[in-house]
Design an enzyme around this catalytic site. Sequence first.
Site, PDB file in Angstrom:
ATOM      1  N   LYS A  14       0.672  -1.103  -0.075  1.00 57.73           N
ATOM      2  CA  LYS A  14      -0.074   0.209   0.015  1.00 57.73           C
ATOM      3  C   LYS A  14       0.875   1.287   0.011  1.00 57.73           C
ATOM      4  CE  LYS A  14      -2.080  -1.043   3.985  1.00 57.73           C
ATOM      5  NZ  LYS A  14      -1.796  -2.402   4.218  1.00 57.73           N
ATOM      6  N   ARG A  89      -9.338   0.720   9.192  1.00 59.46           N
ATOM      7  CA  ARG A  89      -9.116  -0.801   9.496  1.00 59.46           C
ATOM      8  C   ARG A  89     -10.149  -1.402  10.265  1.00 59.46           C
ATOM      9  NH1 ARG A  89      -3.245   0.222   8.947  1.00 59.46           N
ATOM     10  NH2 ARG A  89      -2.028  -1.841   9.118  1.00 59.46           N
ATOM     11  N   ARG A 128      11.532  -6.437   4.755  1.00 57.82           N
ATOM     12  CA  ARG A 128      11.552  -4.920   4.667  1.00 57.82           C
ATOM     13  C   ARG A 128      12.186  -4.575   6.198  1.00 57.82           C
ATOM     14  NH1 ARG A 128       5.393  -2.208   4.364  1.00 57.82           N
ATOM     15  NH2 ARG A 128       5.497  -2.663   6.507  1.00 57.82           N
ATOM     16  N   ARG A 134      11.745  -0.862  11.306  1.00 65.48           N
ATOM     17  CA  ARG A 134      10.536  -1.022  11.957  1.00 65.48           C
ATOM     18  C   ARG A 134      10.569  -2.222  12.858  1.00 65.48           C
ATOM     19  NH1 ARG A 134       5.411  -0.104   8.264  1.00 65.48           N
ATOM     20  NH2 ARG A 134       4.404  -1.213   9.980  1.00 65.48           N
ATOM     21  N   ARG A 146      -0.393  -9.065  13.241  1.00 61.15           N
ATOM     22  CA  ARG A 146      -0.745  -7.921  12.509  1.00 61.15           C
ATOM     23  C   ARG A 146      -1.726  -8.428  11.474  1.00 61.15           C
ATOM     24  NH1 ARG A 146       4.571  -5.290  10.489  1.00 61.15           N
ATOM     25  NH2 ARG A 146       3.113  -3.884   9.503  1.00 61.15           N
TER      26      ARG A 146
HETATM   27  P1  AMP Z   1       1.045   0.384   8.818  1.00 54.95           P
HETATM   28  O1  AMP Z   1       2.169   1.268   8.806  1.00 54.95           O
HETATM   29  O2  AMP Z   1      -0.338   0.586   8.350  1.00 54.95           O
HETATM   30  O3  AMP Z   1       1.476  -1.214   8.605  1.00 54.95           O
HETATM   31  O4  AMP Z   1       0.490   0.502  10.350  1.00 54.95           O
HETATM   32  C1  AMP Z   1       1.329   0.087  11.637  1.00 54.95           C
HETATM   33  C2  AMP Z   1       0.529  -0.025  12.788  1.00 54.95           C
HETATM   34  O5  AMP Z   1       0.300   1.185  13.350  1.00 54.95           O
HETATM   35  C3  AMP Z   1      -0.527  -1.107  12.498  1.00 54.95           C
HETATM   36  O6  AMP Z   1      -0.060  -2.503  12.899  1.00 54.95           O
HETATM   37  C4  AMP Z   1      -1.187  -0.383  14.068  1.00 54.95           C
HETATM   38  O7  AMP Z   1      -0.761  -0.896  15.341  1.00 54.95           O
HETATM   39  C5  AMP Z   1      -1.164   1.087  13.874  1.00 54.95           C
HETATM   40  N1  AMP Z   1      -2.220   1.608  12.856  1.00 54.95           N
HETATM   41  C6  AMP Z   1      -1.981   2.204  11.578  1.00 54.95           C
HETATM   42  N2  AMP Z   1      -3.358   2.476  11.175  1.00 54.95           N
HETATM   43  C7  AMP Z   1      -4.260   2.160  11.862  1.00 54.95           C
HETATM   44  C8  AMP Z   1      -5.692   2.170  12.106  1.00 54.95           C
HETATM   45  N3  AMP Z   1      -6.299   2.814  11.068  1.00 54.95           N
HETATM   46  N4  AMP Z   1      -6.184   1.822  13.020  1.00 54.95           N
HETATM   47  C9  AMP Z   1      -5.667   1.288  14.190  1.00 54.95           C
HETATM   48  N5  AMP Z   1      -4.272   0.992  13.967  1.00 54.95           N
HETATM   49  C10 AMP Z   1      -3.495   1.613  13.120  1.00 54.95           C
END
Ligand code: AMP
Length: 190
Positions: A14, A89, A128, A134, A146
């Site tokens: 994404k 989400r 990654r 990360r 996740r």
């Molecule tokens: P991402 O960078 O999108 O993979 O997000 C990394 C982490 O941020 C996720 O595993 C969640 O802990 C948190 N996170 C990101 N977006 C959301 C969301 N829309 N709702 C809840 N937690 C989020």
Amino acid sequence: MKNIVLFGPPGAGKGTQAEIIKTKYDLFHISTGDVFRYNIKNNTNLGLLAKGYMDKGELVPDKVTIDMLSDVVKKNIHVNGFIFDGFPRTESQAVALEVLLEKFNTTISGMIALEVDDEILINRLLDRGKDSGRADDSNREIIENRISEYYSKTAILKTYYQRKNCYYGVDGVGEIGDITSRIMDVMSKL
Ligand code: AMP
């Protein structure tokens, strides 16, 4: 306005695709994960709160996430459109997004979902994690958590947007450029 939800499990690509698509269509990219990471880096209260969930691979609570997202949208409402990456989400996030956009007489034009098998996702994320720094990409257990959060809370949004006739699945496996072309095919219909 053209407002896109770029959807898919962690590791679907994404972020990579959002970066390319935002330039091609002059859209404003909001990644909730990036906003949380920025807050963690800057030791804000929001960052402190989010870190506890992110480190375990759990979702940050809806209220916190929705308030944060709403702030970013309101501050940037005069753009051509948004790419939402990593948001919504959960179903309540999707409803909140709809209500928010309605206030500005706009709506989601389409959800573009990158479809990738779990085994490929896990390997991509582990890969990654070697460079991204990360913590949530470096540990298999956190990654699996996740993905399991995705299936238990997020995957239902496919049905949510299908009901609104704006769900578009895209094969998320292959060369980055090929995947971009598939996304652009969908964009031309929106
Ligand atoms: P991402 O960078 O999108 O993979 O997000 C990394 C982490 O941020 C996720 O595993 C969640 O802990 C948190 N996170 C990101 N977006 C959301 C969301 N829309 N709702 C809840 N937690 C989020």
